[in-house]
Motif scaffolding. Structure first.
Motif, PDB file in Angstrom:
ATOM      1  N   GLU A 199      66.426  17.310  -4.918  1.00 34.17           N
ATOM      2  CA  GLU A 199      67.424  17.932  -4.054  1.00 34.17           C
ATOM      3  C   GLU A 199      67.101  19.390  -3.738  1.00 34.17           C
ATOM      4  O   GLU A 199      67.614  19.936  -2.755  1.00 34.17           O
ATOM      5  CB  GLU A 199      68.808  17.855  -4.708  1.00 34.17           C
ATOM      6  N   THR A 200      66.283  20.020  -4.564  1.00 28.01           N
ATOM      7  CA  THR A 200      66.040  21.451  -4.372  1.00 28.01           C
ATOM      8  C   THR A 200      64.619  21.794  -3.951  1.00 28.01           C
ATOM      9  O   THR A 200      64.396  22.861  -3.366  1.00 28.01           O
ATOM     10  CB  THR A 200      66.356  22.227  -5.667  1.00 28.01           C
ATOM     11  N   ILE A 201      63.654  20.919  -4.249  1.00 28.95           N
ATOM     12  CA  ILE A 201      62.276  21.224  -3.860  1.00 28.95           C
ATOM     13  C   ILE A 201      62.195  21.349  -2.335  1.00 28.95           C
ATOM     14  O   ILE A 201      62.737  20.529  -1.601  1.00 28.95           O
ATOM     15  CB  ILE A 201      61.301  20.144  -4.352  1.00 28.95           C
ATOM     16  N   ALA A 202      61.543  22.392  -1.888  1.00 28.75           N
ATOM     17  CA  ALA A 202      61.238  22.656  -0.475  1.00 28.75           C
ATOM     18  C   ALA A 202      62.375  23.294   0.296  1.00 28.75           C
ATOM     19  O   ALA A 202      62.138  23.912   1.332  1.00 28.75           O
ATOM     20  CB  ALA A 202      60.791  21.386   0.262  1.00 28.75           C
ATOM     21  N   VAL A 203      63.622  23.151  -0.135  1.00 25.05           N
ATOM     22  CA  VAL A 203      64.739  23.648   0.661  1.00 25.05           C
ATOM     23  C   VAL A 203      65.232  24.980   0.108  1.00 25.05           C
ATOM     24  O   VAL A 203      64.979  25.335  -1.045  1.00 25.05           O
ATOM     25  CB  VAL A 203      65.887  22.634   0.726  1.00 25.05           C
ATOM     26  N   PHE A 204      65.934  25.699   0.951  1.00 23.94           N
ATOM     27  CA  PHE A 204      66.489  26.995   0.583  1.00 23.94           C
ATOM     28  C   PHE A 204      67.998  26.842   0.419  1.00 23.94           C
ATOM     29  O   PHE A 204      68.615  25.981   1.048  1.00 23.94           O
ATOM     30  CB  PHE A 204      66.156  28.033   1.650  1.00 23.94           C
ATOM     31  N   PRO A 205      68.598  27.665  -0.424  1.00 22.38           N
ATOM     32  CA  PRO A 205      70.034  27.501  -0.703  1.00 22.38           C
ATOM     33  C   PRO A 205      70.887  27.611   0.554  1.00 22.38           C
ATOM     34  O   PRO A 205      70.495  28.223   1.552  1.00 22.38           O
ATOM     35  CB  PRO A 205      70.331  28.648  -1.679  1.00 22.38           C
ATOM     36  N   GLN A 206      72.062  27.005   0.496  1.00 20.58           N
ATOM     37  CA  GLN A 206      73.015  27.147   1.588  1.00 20.58           C
ATOM     38  C   GLN A 206      73.267  28.638   1.837  1.00 20.58           C
ATOM     39  O   GLN A 206      73.225  29.439   0.906  1.00 20.58           O
ATOM     40  CB  GLN A 206      74.327  26.440   1.221  1.00 20.58           C
TER      41      GLN A 206
END
Length: 408
Positions: free
Chosen positions: A53-60
């Motif tokens: 769920e967190t790899i590659a993406v940036f926080p909201q």
């Protein structure tokens, strides 16, 4: 000469505050780019938490597409500066999002994945392919194959039941916000992917698709035939009769680079030369907001009014990215691009003078310094504009016959 590898510690040893950037000094540019890239990566922790769920993406509040764009900026950073410090993190991020069918259709993000979002991830995958970035590990196809698979999911969505063609903004009926809207960023994204695949593979089928998308974009009015300004989109429910005449820098840049790639692919076809030159002229819309900020880039639809959302705060970076890239596909554009982007890079660097260390980047480059509005998008826009100053010192994108199709 292109420096293949620049040690990050060496860059740190010659630290130059971004506000003191010398746009004519490669060492100054590398140092400032390194500082801004570090600021961009400070927003990312997915490789630490290390869950799907967190790899590659940036926080909201950052959406999935903006993560794909950020990794494209970091691929540019690696390529232009020669600093490979982030390459493993970049590779992990790209591989994590390919999806079960290796086509950038990741079920984890279907809730926010539209055609434009997939296109931005596709741009990054193609960057990896065109630069022979280290290939994915076992059981993952080469970058170019992933880009081809992405095209193969987009082409069947071409919709001729309204407006004579075009892609909708969204992909899934379960996400109805945008299923009736045909927009320039989705169709421009498909156009650019098609153009780059034509050049990367030598397969004329992609060229035929690129021409088809361009012709439709002109016919429906997304590309103004007189000003070459790119408009945002139209609604299929009235057969695209009424254009939404908002214009954003990223859509303009996407069509610009696609046209330049086709100039290169066709070995100088005048049609694509004229289209590239006209789009470059049309890009003047995004420069010189005031008499004291000549040739400084701004997001004209929202920056002067304080209405830019998180997405819009990153748009200028993609116009910068694709303008610099255009110069490698059509070298005659270099003079005008430098005339616009050297002052913009200097202004962007001056805007990166906030925060505790005096290196955080603000939003508005025409205020002469830091405006206090920070974020991921602001780091990306400054990074792409500054590091592109090195674009002539790095190899151009590889084409058919030069791109690795296999591991090793």
């Amino acid at each position: 000469m292109f420096v293949k590898s620049v040690n990050a510690a060496a860059l740190a040893a010659i630290f130059i505050p971004p506000k003191d950037l010398d746009v004519n000094s490669p060492s100054s540019i590398r140092s400032v780019a390194s500082t801004i890239a570090h600021g961009l990566m400070s927003y990312y922790s997915g490789n630490v938490t290390n869950t799907p769920e967190t790899i590659a993406v940036f926080p909201q509040p950052h959406f999935w597409w903006q993560a794909g764009a950020a990794w494209g900026a970091m691929l540019d950073y690696s390529h232009y500066t020669g600093d490979s410090s982030y390459d493993e993190v970049i590779k992990q991020a790209l591989v994590s999002q390919v999806g079960p069918n290796f086509d950038l259709m990741n079920p984890l993000h279907f809730g926010s994945e539209g055609n434009d979002d997939q296109a931005f991830w596709g741009f990054s995958i193609l960057e990896a392919a065109e630069r022979n970035f280290p290939q994915p590990d076992d059981n993952i196809p080469p970058w170019l194959d992933i880009a081809i698979n992405t095209f193969n999911t987009m082409a069947p969505r071409w919709d001729e039941t309204a407006c004579g063609g075009g892609l909708a903004w969204q992909i899934f009926e379960s996400n109805p916000n945008g299923m009736n809207y045909k927009n320039s960023v989705s169709n421009g994204g498909f156009f650019q992917l098609s153009a780059r695949l034509a050049r990367a593979t030598g397969n004329a089928t992609y060229y035929e698709w690129a021409k088809k998308v361009w012709d439709w974009s002109e016919k429906v009015g997304f590309i103004d035939p007189k000003t070459f300004i790119v408009y945002d989109g139209a609604d299929r429910r009235d057969n695209c009769a009424e254009l939404n005449r908002l214009s954003f820098s990223y859509s303009h840049g996407i069509y610009l680079y696609g046209a330049a790639v086709l100039y290169n692919y066709t070995e100088g076809d005048k049609v694509w030369a004229d289209r590239t030159n006209n789009l470059l002229k049309g890009a003047d819309l995004y420069f010189s907001p005031f008499d004291n900020s000549t040739n400084v880039m701004f997001e004209q639809a929202c920056e002067p009014y304080g209405t830019c959302n998180n997405d819009m705060k990153s748009f200028k970076g993609y116009l910068s990215r694709f303008m610099w890239a255009t110069t490698r596909m059509m070298p005659s554009t270099l003079g005008r691009v430098e005339e616009l982007l050297k002052p913009s890079a200097a202004a962007a660097a001056r805007a990166c003078s906030g925060g505790a260390k005096g290196t955080e980047c603000g939003q508005k480059w025409y205020v002469g310094g830091f405006d206090g509005v920070v974020g991921l998008g602001q780091q990306m826009t400054a990074l792409e504009t500054v590091q592109g100053l090195l674009s002539q010192r790095a190899p151009p994108p590889f084409k058919a016959g030069e791109i690795k199709h296999v591991k090793g």
